[in-house]
Structure formats: structure tokens, C-alpha cells
Design a protein around this motif. Sequence first.
Motif, PDB file in Angstrom:
ATOM      1  N   ASP A 152      14.942   3.091   6.841  1.00  0.00           N
ATOM      2  CA  ASP A 152      15.075   4.490   6.542  1.00  0.00           C
ATOM      3  C   ASP A 152      16.532   4.721   6.224  1.00  0.00           C
ATOM      4  O   ASP A 152      17.463   4.068   6.423  1.00  0.00           O
ATOM      5  CB  ASP A 152      14.581   5.702   7.615  1.00  0.00           C
ATOM      6  CG  ASP A 152      14.105   7.010   6.904  1.00  0.00           C
ATOM      7  OD1 ASP A 152      14.524   7.283   5.814  1.00  0.00           O
ATOM      8  OD2 ASP A 152      13.657   7.716   7.830  1.00  0.00           O
ATOM      9  N   ASP A 153      17.015   6.184   5.824  1.00  0.00           N
ATOM     10  CA  ASP A 153      18.439   6.543   5.190  1.00  0.00           C
ATOM     11  C   ASP A 153      19.017   6.579   6.457  1.00  0.00           C
ATOM     12  O   ASP A 153      18.804   7.498   7.313  1.00  0.00           O
ATOM     13  CB  ASP A 153      18.173   7.700   4.509  1.00  0.00           C
ATOM     14  CG  ASP A 153      19.590   8.322   4.163  1.00  0.00           C
ATOM     15  OD1 ASP A 153      20.764   7.634   4.331  1.00  0.00           O
ATOM     16  OD2 ASP A 153      19.552   9.300   3.615  1.00  0.00           O
ATOM     17  N   GLY A 154      20.073   5.790   6.658  1.00  0.00           N
ATOM     18  CA  GLY A 154      21.051   5.827   7.976  1.00  0.00           C
ATOM     19  C   GLY A 154      21.849   7.270   7.999  1.00  0.00           C
ATOM     20  O   GLY A 154      22.120   7.685   9.138  1.00  0.00           O
ATOM     21  N   PHE A 155      21.954   7.884   6.897  1.00  0.00           N
ATOM     22  CA  PHE A 155      22.885   8.884   6.913  1.00  0.00           C
ATOM     23  C   PHE A 155      22.009  10.185   7.567  1.00  0.00           C
ATOM     24  O   PHE A 155      22.698  11.155   7.928  1.00  0.00           O
ATOM     25  CB  PHE A 155      23.010   9.413   5.506  1.00  0.00           C
ATOM     26  CG  PHE A 155      24.091   8.597   4.889  1.00  0.00           C
ATOM     27  CD1 PHE A 155      25.620   8.524   5.403  1.00  0.00           C
ATOM     28  CD2 PHE A 155      23.878   7.830   3.913  1.00  0.00           C
ATOM     29  CE1 PHE A 155      26.556   7.663   4.951  1.00  0.00           C
ATOM     30  CE2 PHE A 155      24.939   7.077   3.140  1.00  0.00           C
ATOM     31  CZ  PHE A 155      26.167   7.080   3.665  1.00  0.00           C
ATOM     32  N   GLY A 156      20.693  10.149   7.984  1.00  0.00           N
ATOM     33  CA  GLY A 156      19.938  11.029   8.441  1.00  0.00           C
ATOM     34  C   GLY A 156      19.898  10.896   9.843  1.00  0.00           C
ATOM     35  O   GLY A 156      19.084  11.626  10.447  1.00  0.00           O
ATOM     36  N   CYS A 157      20.489   9.995  10.630  1.00  0.00           N
ATOM     37  CA  CYS A 157      20.416   9.701  11.785  1.00  0.00           C
ATOM     38  C   CYS A 157      21.046  10.880  12.859  1.00  0.00           C
ATOM     39  O   CYS A 157      20.582  10.808  14.161  1.00  0.00           O
ATOM     40  CB  CYS A 157      20.964   8.322  12.388  1.00  0.00           C
ATOM     41  SG  CYS A 157      22.694   8.417  12.266  1.00  0.00           S
TER      42      CYS A 157
END
Length: 302
Positions: A152-157
Motif C-alpha cells: 500500500d501507499d507508505g505515505f498513508g501510514c
Amino acid sequence: MFSYRHAFHAGNHADVLKHIVLIAALDHLLEKETALTVIDTHAGAGLYRLDGDYAGKSGEAADGVLRLLAAKPAGGEHAPAIARYLALLREFNPKAKGPDYRVYPGSPFIAQHLLREQDKLRLFELHPTDARTLDANIGQLDAGRRVSVVRDDGFGCVQSLLPPPSRRALLLCDPSYEIKTDYARVASLMEQALKRFATGSYAIWYPIIPRPEAHGLPRRLKSLATRAGKPWLNATLTVKSGRVETSDAALGADRRPGLPASGMFLVNPPWTLKERLAAALPQLVATLGQDKSAGFTLEAGD
Ligand SMILES: C[S@@+](CC[C@H](N)C(=O)[O-])C[C@H]1O[C@@H](n2cnc3c(N)ncnc32)[C@H](O)[C@@H]1O
């Protein structure tokens, strides 16, 4: 979708800087018993072959980790942070007789190697092939629930993982910056992270290239940290002039041996890190520097 594959770049000078900083930061943070959560927002494949097609084609490791392994350290002894990095690499290459290491651990394997029973490792990777490889590589470790791989998009962690239950975390954000908007997304991640969990440790890797967004990023990070009243540390390593070579331009996205310099920006850095890097960076310049432009900077703010 993405053309960037870290296998081409594994063990290059930017990885050397990034992984020396990562190990030194983890060593410090792991001195306390309380559980630590490590979040790697852009994990890559986890493990790389230095003698495989990718690394062989790009030749970047030859000017990075392989050069460091083969060279005699300036002054006779490696600075402690470099010695520690090379000792960790040795553990992944127990059979190597000389500096001809074949395996290079990426950030997920470096972290996994150092973490303890009570710690957690949260890995994000978006590229379908690299995420699959990472999953398979991690699967072999039998690490159970301590390590998770999310495609998944790591920026969303930030929303889902910060703050962690033990309120101790190191977040590594190491995008490929293949998409121009990555620069703004890094700054926004840092801003959100400082709002949700101001005492976490954050380490951001960035390329130093002639592009306004790249120049602006460390400046934005400094002002975010300063506004939040948090200490920061910025270490850069330049190995050669940034002048564009015509031969590089034709190489395409997977072959960019032209990266001249990179930086690691930390918010809430371990207090021992500056001193360790002050000893290591001149040695890295002496060994990895390719021309008169080689150099380093090390700057801190409270
Ligand atoms: C520089 S590499 C990571 C290297 C790794 N951190 C290391 O030190 O070994 C960047 C990785 O981010 C992945 N990637 C790109 N955009 C992403 C996103 N939005 N979220 C998670 N991974 C992403 C790329 O596929 C690539 O594997």
C-alpha cells in the motif's frame, strides 16, 4: 506504473549514507528496553544480490559499498559507525573471503536484524513485484506478527500507525522521488506525523539534484521541525559533481548512475548521532569521493 527498481541502486553511495544513519539511530534507540516500532514507508524488496543482473548492469554498488569494503580506511581504522555498518553486512555474507560481498540487505532487513522480540517492524511497498519479493523474503524469516508487509501507499501510514502503543517509534521515509509530488508528500507526512506523535524519531532520505523541489525539501523539513520545537539533524554526502553527463541522459529511469549526492534529514535524532556522523562522513568522502566536488555537510538545530 513505476519504473524505479531499487535493485539497480542497492549498495550505492546513497544507500551507504542512509543505512549507516539507520543503524546508528537504531543502535541508540534499542538501548532502552521499551518496545520500539520501526516504520519503513518505502521498503523496496528487502534483500538484493550485488552479483545479479540489476546491480551488475548499473555498477552503482561498485562505487558505493564495494568500494568501501575494498578500501583501507583513512587513518587506519574505520570510524565506529562505518565499522558497525560493515560488520552488519558481514553477517549477511558469512562466506565471503574478501570484499566480494554478494548479498546486500535493504532497510527492512537491516531493521529486522537489529530489532528484538518486543519490537515491531511495519513495511510498506507499492510496486507489485517488489512487494511480492519483500513478502517472500520476510516470510523466510519466520518473524510472525513482529513484522508486517503491506502492499500500500507508505505515505498513508501516519493515521494508522502513529502513535504506536509503546509511544516509541522510528519512521524511515525513503521514496524513489520518481514522481515530482513525492517531495510535497514527504513534507506533508512530516507535518502530520509531528502533529500526531511529536516525540517520534523521523529519518527522511532525499536526493540532492538540480530540481527546485529537491532543493526545497530540507528547507521545508527544517522549518517544520523548528515550528514544532523539535531538534533536527541534516547530513549530506556528495561524491561527485552534479554536472549532467550526456551519456547519463540516455540511460533511462532504471539506470541513473548520475546521482551525485544525497541527504538524510532527521527530526528528534538520537543525541549520539551527530558525533558518530562527524567521524564517519570525512572517511566516506575520502573513500567514495570521485572528484573535487566530493564533500559532506552536517548541520543540526534545536
Ligand atoms: C528507494 S526505494 C526503497 C529502498 C529501501 N528503503 C532500502 O533502503 O533498502 C523506494 C521504494 O518505494 C517504492 N514506492 C514508490 N512509491 C511508493 C509509495 N507511495 N508507497 C510505498 N512504496 C512506494 C518503490 O517501488 C521502491 O521500491
